[in-house]
Design an enzyme around this catalytic site. Sequence first.
Site, mmCIF file in Angstrom:
data_model
loop_
_atom_site.group_PDB
_atom_site.id
_atom_site.type_symbol
_atom_site.label_atom_id
_atom_site.label_comp_id
_atom_site.label_asym_id
_atom_site.label_seq_id
_atom_site.Cartn_x
_atom_site.Cartn_y
_atom_site.Cartn_z
ATOM 1 N N ASP A 1 51.729 -27.435 -12.418
ATOM 2 C CA ASP A 1 50.705 -27.746 -13.802
ATOM 3 C C ASP A 1 49.382 -27.483 -13.470
ATOM 4 O OD1 ASP A 1 50.226 -28.821 -16.510
ATOM 5 O OD2 ASP A 1 49.561 -30.398 -15.164
ATOM 6 N N ARG B 1 44.422 -21.763 -17.727
ATOM 7 C CA ARG B 1 44.538 -21.901 -19.063
ATOM 8 C C ARG B 1 43.068 -22.164 -19.536
ATOM 9 N NH1 ARG B 1 48.094 -26.560 -20.329
ATOM 10 N NH2 ARG B 1 47.225 -26.689 -22.113
ATOM 11 N N SER C 1 52.970 -29.579 -19.955
ATOM 12 C CA SER C 1 51.655 -30.144 -18.997
ATOM 13 C C SER C 1 52.006 -31.661 -19.100
ATOM 14 C CB SER C 1 50.314 -29.786 -19.248
ATOM 15 O OG SER C 1 49.699 -30.156 -18.624
ATOM 16 N N HIS D 1 51.962 -43.017 -22.492
ATOM 17 C CA HIS D 1 50.879 -41.941 -22.506
ATOM 18 C C HIS D 1 49.994 -41.906 -23.537
ATOM 19 C CE1 HIS D 1 48.687 -38.258 -20.887
ATOM 20 N NE2 HIS D 1 48.881 -37.905 -22.145
ATOM 21 N N LYS E 1 54.402 -34.485 -15.986
ATOM 22 C CA LYS E 1 53.598 -35.358 -15.077
ATOM 23 C C LYS E 1 54.506 -36.675 -15.214
ATOM 24 C CE LYS E 1 49.160 -34.427 -16.107
ATOM 25 N NZ LYS E 1 49.204 -33.151 -16.656
#
Length: 434
Positions: free
Chosen positions: A161, A168, A183, A82, A187
């Site tokens: 999320d 947010r 968050s 990621h 995922k």
Amino acid sequence: MRMVDLIEKKRDGSALTNEEIRFFINEYTKGEIPDYQVSALLMAIYFQDMNDQERADLTLAMVESGDQIHLTEIEGIKVDKHSTGGVGDTTTLVLGPLVAACGVPVAKMSGRGLGHTGGTIDKLEAIEGFHVELTTEQFTKQVNEFKLAVIGQSGNLTPADKKLYALRDVTGTVNSIPLIASSIMSKKIAAGADAIVLDVKTGEGAFMKTVEDSRALAKAMVQIGNNVGRQTMAIISDMSQPLGFAIGNALEVKEAIDTLRGKGPADLTELCLVLGSQMVVVGGKAKNLEEARKMLLEVIENGKALEVFKDFIQAQGGNPAVVDQPELLPQAAFTFEVPSKESGFVSFIEADEVGTAAMLLGAGRATKESEIDLAVGIVLHKKVGDSVEAGESLATIHANTENIQQVLEILYKHIEFSAEPVTPPNLIEEIITE
């Protein structure tokens, strides 16, 4: 259990229990807790932070709020990567085939981009016919056969999320380490990976602008991953200037192909080797980073990585001929050079602003509804530290309009020069394993 008690507890600096966190996530996902109470709790978390256990509990509660993907039928240790994003960040397109060619299965779930350029899926869809709609059976079969598949994100993955992020965004609580880390990690964990390698960007083109903030986020995510049983490590890499030379979807695909041939930009190549080495080690195919790096260089040199990329494209409906004929990718109608107005050394290229210039051409989305033009973008010819002569091209603009004045103004304003030699920024700031 009452939500107001949780708000007061966190407001006063106490840690929430696993049971309390699960109550808040489950009830909010079902619509039983109003936005105003969750907003208050998010603001309390923003100011009071969360300890390691709370962060892990929050992440798992979000994972369990929706679907989870189980990759047990895929052979080997499934490794995901990621990136926290940036400008010209083409690493997934290179890393997928590179790591798969070393025998590590990459079963990747990616998204579309909102911002400077498209996400991984948008970039891949610049290849004619490529699609990301695969059944679970097709996905599993493809990874077992070619070690690589990329699909779009499931509609019901981490619904908690999605709700929290939207809240947010409008309550001033986006920039909170425990909320960002949970968050991202929720995922990744819901997507089923056994091990996770994180590329946390730092600098002007990154979400985290300072090394200190990037380090705090990286450590938080690594601790969450390790605490919930996923081997996780992070690299902090520079995003003060764009990565590589290309910013734009088809342009980045071409740059990824060049990199897999061993002819890509030095910084993109090096970052992919560093990240890829981590992935090969956690994937159990090399004993250490040195051995992993040698394996990666070998699959570039012998063409195996490029062959995996071709097989992957063909398996997902795309035309593999683009690998040998990149001119088959979408082409812009016009190209314009950006001549330097002075001689000297490039001292600063503000990544965010170059990304904005590419978005104005149509390479990215200003809103979720925006249409992306896959052909357009910017290709830099100079990076920080390079010498330049007046009149020499700093970049080429690929556009489908002749009206590029605003783009030119942005580039001239945000590429700076020095009369003295300039040291390029460090590409890799730090590697974090715990």
